[in-house]
Motif scaffolding. Structure first.
Motif, PDB file in Angstrom:
ATOM      1  N   SER A   1       1.080  -1.160  -0.190  1.00 37.86           N
ATOM      2  CA  SER A   1      -0.012   0.000   0.048  1.00 37.86           C
ATOM      3  C   SER A   1       0.912   1.290   0.041  1.00 37.86           C
ATOM      4  O   SER A   1       0.728   2.172  -0.845  1.00 37.86           O
ATOM      5  CB  SER A   1      -0.834   0.050   1.414  1.00 37.86           C
ATOM      6  OG  SER A   1      -1.688   1.211   1.463  1.00 37.86           O
TER       7      SER A   1
ATOM      8  N   ALA B   1       1.148   4.363  -2.423  1.00 34.51           N
ATOM      9  CA  ALA B   1       1.163   5.797  -2.296  1.00 34.51           C
ATOM     10  C   ALA B   1       2.082   6.574  -2.439  1.00 34.51           C
ATOM     11  O   ALA B   1       2.174   7.711  -2.536  1.00 34.51           O
ATOM     12  CB  ALA B   1       0.656   5.758  -0.988  1.00 34.51           C
TER      13      ALA B   1
ATOM     14  N   ARG C   1      -0.433   1.792  11.955  1.00 33.70           N
ATOM     15  CA  ARG C   1      -1.158   2.824  12.175  1.00 33.70           C
ATOM     16  C   ARG C   1      -0.386   3.918  13.092  1.00 33.70           C
ATOM     17  O   ARG C   1      -0.003   3.300  13.866  1.00 33.70           O
ATOM     18  CB  ARG C   1      -2.389   2.629  12.640  1.00 33.70           C
ATOM     19  CG  ARG C   1      -3.462   1.720  11.688  1.00 33.70           C
ATOM     20  CD  ARG C   1      -4.792   1.624  12.346  1.00 33.70           C
ATOM     21  NE  ARG C   1      -4.565   0.729  13.506  1.00 33.70           N
ATOM     22  CZ  ARG C   1      -4.778  -0.551  13.614  1.00 33.70           C
ATOM     23  NH1 ARG C   1      -4.877  -1.400  12.407  1.00 33.70           N
ATOM     24  NH2 ARG C   1      -4.567  -1.372  14.817  1.00 33.70           N
TER      25      ARG C   1
ATOM     26  N   LEU D   1      -3.985   6.764  12.031  1.00 37.13           N
ATOM     27  CA  LEU D   1      -4.220   6.652  10.820  1.00 37.13           C
ATOM     28  C   LEU D   1      -3.109   5.714  10.133  1.00 37.13           C
ATOM     29  O   LEU D   1      -2.189   5.553  10.621  1.00 37.13           O
ATOM     30  CB  LEU D   1      -3.699   7.920  10.023  1.00 37.13           C
ATOM     31  CG  LEU D   1      -4.498   9.523  10.418  1.00 37.13           C
ATOM     32  CD1 LEU D   1      -3.955  10.428   9.668  1.00 37.13           C
ATOM     33  CD2 LEU D   1      -6.144   9.016   9.990  1.00 37.13           C
TER      34      LEU D   1
ATOM     35  N   ASP E   1      -0.310   4.542   4.670  1.00 35.05           N
ATOM     36  CA  ASP E   1      -0.729   4.981   3.532  1.00 35.05           C
ATOM     37  C   ASP E   1      -1.627   6.417   3.648  1.00 35.05           C
ATOM     38  O   ASP E   1      -1.284   7.245   2.653  1.00 35.05           O
ATOM     39  CB  ASP E   1      -1.358   3.913   2.591  1.00 35.05           C
ATOM     40  CG  ASP E   1      -2.563   3.553   3.346  1.00 35.05           C
ATOM     41  OD1 ASP E   1      -2.772   3.829   4.276  1.00 35.05           O
ATOM     42  OD2 ASP E   1      -3.116   2.714   2.483  1.00 35.05           O
ATOM     43  N   GLU E   2      -2.272   6.506   4.369  1.00 33.10           N
ATOM     44  CA  GLU E   2      -3.224   7.605   4.918  1.00 33.10           C
ATOM     45  C   GLU E   2      -2.160   8.918   5.244  1.00 33.10           C
ATOM     46  O   GLU E   2      -2.479   9.945   4.786  1.00 33.10           O
ATOM     47  CB  GLU E   2      -4.264   7.273   5.760  1.00 33.10           C
ATOM     48  CG  GLU E   2      -5.127   8.633   5.941  1.00 33.10           C
ATOM     49  CD  GLU E   2      -5.810   9.175   4.794  1.00 33.10           C
ATOM     50  OE1 GLU E   2      -6.121  10.512   4.693  1.00 33.10           O
ATOM     51  OE2 GLU E   2      -6.065   8.672   3.727  1.00 33.10           O
TER      52      GLU E   2
ATOM     53  N   ALA F   1      -0.324  10.101   2.155  1.00 29.59           N
ATOM     54  CA  ALA F   1      -1.270  11.033   1.357  1.00 29.59           C
ATOM     55  C   ALA F   1      -1.458  12.273   1.892  1.00 29.59           C
ATOM     56  O   ALA F   1      -1.278  13.363   1.057  1.00 29.59           O
ATOM     57  CB  ALA F   1      -2.578  10.270   1.116  1.00 29.59           C
ATOM     58  N   ARG F   2      -1.688  12.493   3.038  1.00 28.15           N
ATOM     59  CA  ARG F   2      -1.801  13.585   3.765  1.00 28.15           C
ATOM     60  C   ARG F   2      -0.350  14.599   3.519  1.00 28.15           C
ATOM     61  O   ARG F   2      -0.460  15.443   3.789  1.00 28.15           O
ATOM     62  CB  ARG F   2      -2.209  13.689   5.249  1.00 28.15           C
ATOM     63  CG  ARG F   2      -3.659  12.986   5.182  1.00 28.15           C
ATOM     64  CD  ARG F   2      -4.262  13.270   6.536  1.00 28.15           C
ATOM     65  NE  ARG F   2      -5.565  12.657   6.656  1.00 28.15           N
ATOM     66  CZ  ARG F   2      -6.435  12.679   7.615  1.00 28.15           C
ATOM     67  NH1 ARG F   2      -6.377  13.749   8.620  1.00 28.15           N
ATOM     68  NH2 ARG F   2      -7.657  12.207   7.523  1.00 28.15           N
TER      69      ARG F   2
END
Length: 383
Positions: A6, A10, A224, A327, A330-331, A334-335
């Motif tokens: 993932s 990203a 996370r 989070l 990968d999030e 992205a952020r």
């Protein structure tokens, strides 16, 4: 899909632009003339670098001291009158050329750390007054409102060292009482108001910790990360995302004590649990120039804290954090690409991804450049 797969997807877009937002300055490439700030005329490397507005304010500070019968605080070699102002038939209000350096006056340079701390504190208090609208004879300092005016003044001591690699002062003493070089911290020279460090371009030190969970085993588990959003009332980067726990190192405090303190104050983490689980994993260094042009070379001591899923829940405590989210990595990436993170916090997360194998030569085309620049040099020896 595994976490590494993932994150690979990203990270198809390089993180170099995210990195460059923080590590964005090289003194020798600056279009603006910078004046070395020294301990004394013959002491190198430079403690910091001064912009022309700060040079003007230090000249004005010496003039104020002379008028009021105070000893001069600054050694500012000035050009001879004939060199400074060529003959002219008209009134010449052109500024003086920049001096080759500015240092503490000889008595302060050879004196105690406390004497230097107090002399600079006196100057900065007058500058603060000017920045808040009451010039009181120091008009140049009125330009510093975006650095030390209003709520930007922190009333916190930061220690300054003659070389960035020196050991930290950890005696816990009020810097106004330090009459000798502390044992084990031979590079310590004085302390100053935190918010004013960027005016002098001195190296500052902080602590940043990533608190994370991992499902499953080390290689295949999904990571996370606890990510806070900075309070909208913060004087810098309000509303941006941050590292799980982060803060500056107060003068005289150890890096470990600083991260334990910040973890309790910002994230409601139990100090005993933090001391048990936290791991020192290195440091990052970068040279940041603010949008206003102030210089912030910084070193961040980096920590990891791995917790079991659901073991802790980070929560705001002291009002500096608005909220926390847990989070997926990968999030987080992205952020980072979206520009939601405070710039130096993104660098710490890039370091985390490198160390844990989530950022690799296979998924990051600028991998070598990033890994080299994570431990940057400030080039103060050039000055």
């Amino acid at each position: 899909m595994s976490e590494k797969e993932s994150t690979t997807m990203a990270s198809e877009k390089s993180l170099i632009d995210v990195f460059n937002t923080c590590d964005n300055f090289r003194p020798h490439l600056s279009p603006e003339h910078l004046v070395p700030f020294l301990l004394s005329q013959n002491t190198r490397p430079a403690l910091g670098l001064l912009r022309s507005s700060v040079v003007a304010a230090l000249r004005a500070d010496n003039a104020w001291r002379a008028v009021h019968g105070h000893p001069l605080a600054w050694d500012i070699p000035e050009p001879a009158p004939a060199d400074a102002h060529p003959p002219s038939t008209e009134s010449d209000s052109s500024p003086l050329p920049p001096p080759p350096y500015i240092a503490f006056a000889p008595l302060l340079a050879s004196g105690t750390p406390a004497a230097r701390t107090l002399a600079l504190a006196e100057t900065l208090e007058r500058w603060r007054t000017a920045a808040n609208g009451n010039q009181d004879g120091n008009e140049p300092a009125s330009a510093f409102a975006d650095a030390i005016g209003g709520t930007r003044w922190r009333a916190e001591w930061y220690d300054v060292y003659v070389a960035p690699g020196d050991a930290l002062r950890t005696d816990g003493r009020d810097p106004r009482t330090v009459l000798e070089v502390p044992r084990g911290a031979s590079g310590y020279v004085f302390s100053m108001e935190r918010s004013a460090c960027a005016l002098f371009g001195v190296v500052t030190y902080g602590v940043h910790m990533t608190v994370y969970e991992r499902d499953g085993d080390r290689d295949g588990g999904r990571v996370r990360v606890w990510v806070p959003r900075r309070a909208l009332t913060k004087p810098t980067f309000p509303g941006f995302l941050d590292n799980s726990v982060a803060g500056g190192i107060p003068g005289g405090m150890t890096a470990l004590d600083s991260i334990v303190k910040e973890a309790a104050e910002e994230a409601s983490l139990d100090p005993e649990l933090v001391r048990e689980r936290v791991r020192a994993v290195g440091a990052v260094a970068y040279y940041y120039q603010t949008q206003a042009g102030w210089l912030q070379p910084e070193v961040e001591y980096v920590y990891d804290m791995c917790v079991e899923p659901g073991e802790v829940r980070l929560a705001p405590m002291d009002g500096e954090v608005e909220s926390f989210e847990l989070l997926p990595l990968d999030e987080v990436v992205a952020r980072m690409h979206a520009g939601e993170f405070k710039p130096n916090c993104a660098v710490v997360l890039i370091d985390f991804m490198v160390r844990h194998g989530y950022l690799t030569p296979e998924n990051e085309p600028r991998y070598l450049e990033i890994t080299q620049r994570l431990h940057g040099q400030f080039d103060l020896e050039r000055w």
